[in-house]
Design a protein around this motif. Structure first.
Motif, short mmCIF file in Angstrom:
data_model
loop_
_atom_site.label_atom_id
_atom_site.label_comp_id
_atom_site.label_asym_id
_atom_site.label_seq_id
_atom_site.Cartn_x
_atom_site.Cartn_y
_atom_site.Cartn_z
N LYS A 1 -30.37 11.12 14.81
CA LYS A 1 -29.59 10.36 13.85
C LYS A 1 -29.55 8.95 14.29
CE LYS A 1 -25.03 10.71 11.85
NZ LYS A 1 -23.49 11.36 11.65
N GLN A 2 -29.57 8.68 15.37
CA GLN A 2 -29.60 7.25 15.70
C GLN A 2 -31.08 6.54 15.60
OE1 GLN A 2 -27.80 6.15 19.44
NE2 GLN A 2 -26.59 8.12 19.57
N LEU A 4 -33.95 8.20 13.77
CA LEU A 4 -34.58 8.63 12.71
C LEU A 4 -34.13 7.92 11.35
CD1 LEU A 4 -35.54 12.27 13.40
CD2 LEU A 4 -37.13 10.07 13.71
N ARG A 5 -34.48 7.06 10.59
CA ARG A 5 -34.00 6.65 9.58
C ARG A 5 -34.96 5.63 8.89
NH1 ARG A 5 -33.49 1.02 10.77
NH2 ARG A 5 -33.58 0.41 12.87
N GLN A 6 -34.87 5.61 7.53
CA GLN A 6 -35.84 4.85 6.63
C GLN A 6 -35.78 3.46 7.00
OE1 GLN A 6 -37.85 6.00 4.54
NE2 GLN A 6 -37.17 8.15 4.36
N ASP A 14 -42.22 9.18 4.76
CA ASP A 14 -41.91 10.03 5.63
C ASP A 14 -43.35 10.52 6.15
OD1 ASP A 14 -43.13 11.54 3.54
OD2 ASP A 14 -41.29 12.81 3.25
N HIS A 39 -30.45 1.13 23.09
CA HIS A 39 -29.61 2.13 22.79
C HIS A 39 -28.74 2.51 24.09
CE1 HIS A 39 -31.32 3.12 19.03
NE2 HIS A 39 -32.46 3.02 19.57
#
Length: 258
Positions: A1-2, A4-6, A14, A39
């Motif tokens: 979630k942290q 993997l983002r567009q 994708d 992070h």
């Protein structure tokens, strides 16, 4: 979630992913710098870097010049900002190689801009030679106002190296020091071509005039010594381009005009 983002700078897709690689410890010690988000679950190795920095700071005092120089080199490469104060002190070291290495490390740390007054003091205290020349080049490039007096003194010093005098002349022009004009006119008669050429360029930048002989400059100076630099430039632009400018206008647009 942290992670993997567009992407924010592209259309949604994708069909691939990016692999983030952080600097390892041995790479950090040689200048590798992490960029982008750090992070909280990534070890930034700052504790290890701090430990090495403390050790290298101690080694600056080593009797071996080779050991001291290598320690300074590593402090600069690893971006050890905690060493800034000690590196500034190293500018007064008796060993030339140590002083030169300290300047390079301070450049690597991007610590010069906030400590230019220290460089001015070091240059004033330094003897004619490679180290002072290096400092003069930095101060000229930065156009530091506190170096104006130093630039004036070095430019006309008969015992100074020709390359240092040339850099000092360029520094006076970069710092827009109108009080340096009289000394620069003296330099136009120097037997060293590098000094003559630098002084002529500096005078042109400061005054807007394009003369090469000392007699011509002396004649101009006799008529214009009491004017401000803005007035000199206003006269120049009106004479050469027909642009009628007030001194106030010159001050406002002086960078673009020159």
């Amino acid at each position: 979630k942290q992670v993997l983002r567009q992407p924010g700078r592209s259309s949604p897709h994708d069909d691939h992913f990016h692999l983030r690689v952080y600097c390892a410890l041995h790479e950090r010690l040689e200048g590798c710098v992490n960029s982008g988000p750090m992070h909280k679950w990534v070890d930034d190795l700052e504790d290890e870097i701090a430990g090495f920095a403390k050790q290298y700071i101690k080694e600056i005092d080593d009797k071996s010049t080779r050991v001291a120089v290598e320690a300074i080199r590593r402090l600069g490469k690893m971006r050890a900002r905690s060493a800034t104060k000690r590196l500034l002190k190293a500018l007064a070291d008796k060993r030339l190689d140590v002083r030169l290495a300290a300047v390079t490390a301070l450049e690597d740390l991007h610590a010069l801009d906030s400590n230019l007054s220290v460089l001015v003091a070091a240059a004033e205290a330094a003897k004619a030679g490679m180290f002072r020349l290096r400092l003069l080049k930095i101060l000229a490039r930065k156009a530091h106002p506190a170096a104006k007096k130093l630039f004036r003194a070095v430019a006309v010093a008969a015992d100074a190296r020709a390359d240092s005098r040339a850099v000092a002349a360029e520094g006076s022009a970069a710092a827009c020091d109108r009080d340096a004009v009289a000394g620069l006119i003296e330099c136009v008669a120097s037997q060293e071509s590098v000094v003559r050429d630098a002084a002529t360029r500096a005078l042109s930048r400061l005054t807007g005039q394009t003369m090469t002989s000392q007699d011509a400059w002396n004649a101009w100076w006799k008529d214009n010594a009491k004017k401000t630099r803005a007035e000199w430039l206003a006269d120049t632009f009106e004479d050469t381009l027909g642009m009628k400018l007030t001194p106030k206008t010159c001050r406002k647009f002086i960078g673009k005009l020159v």
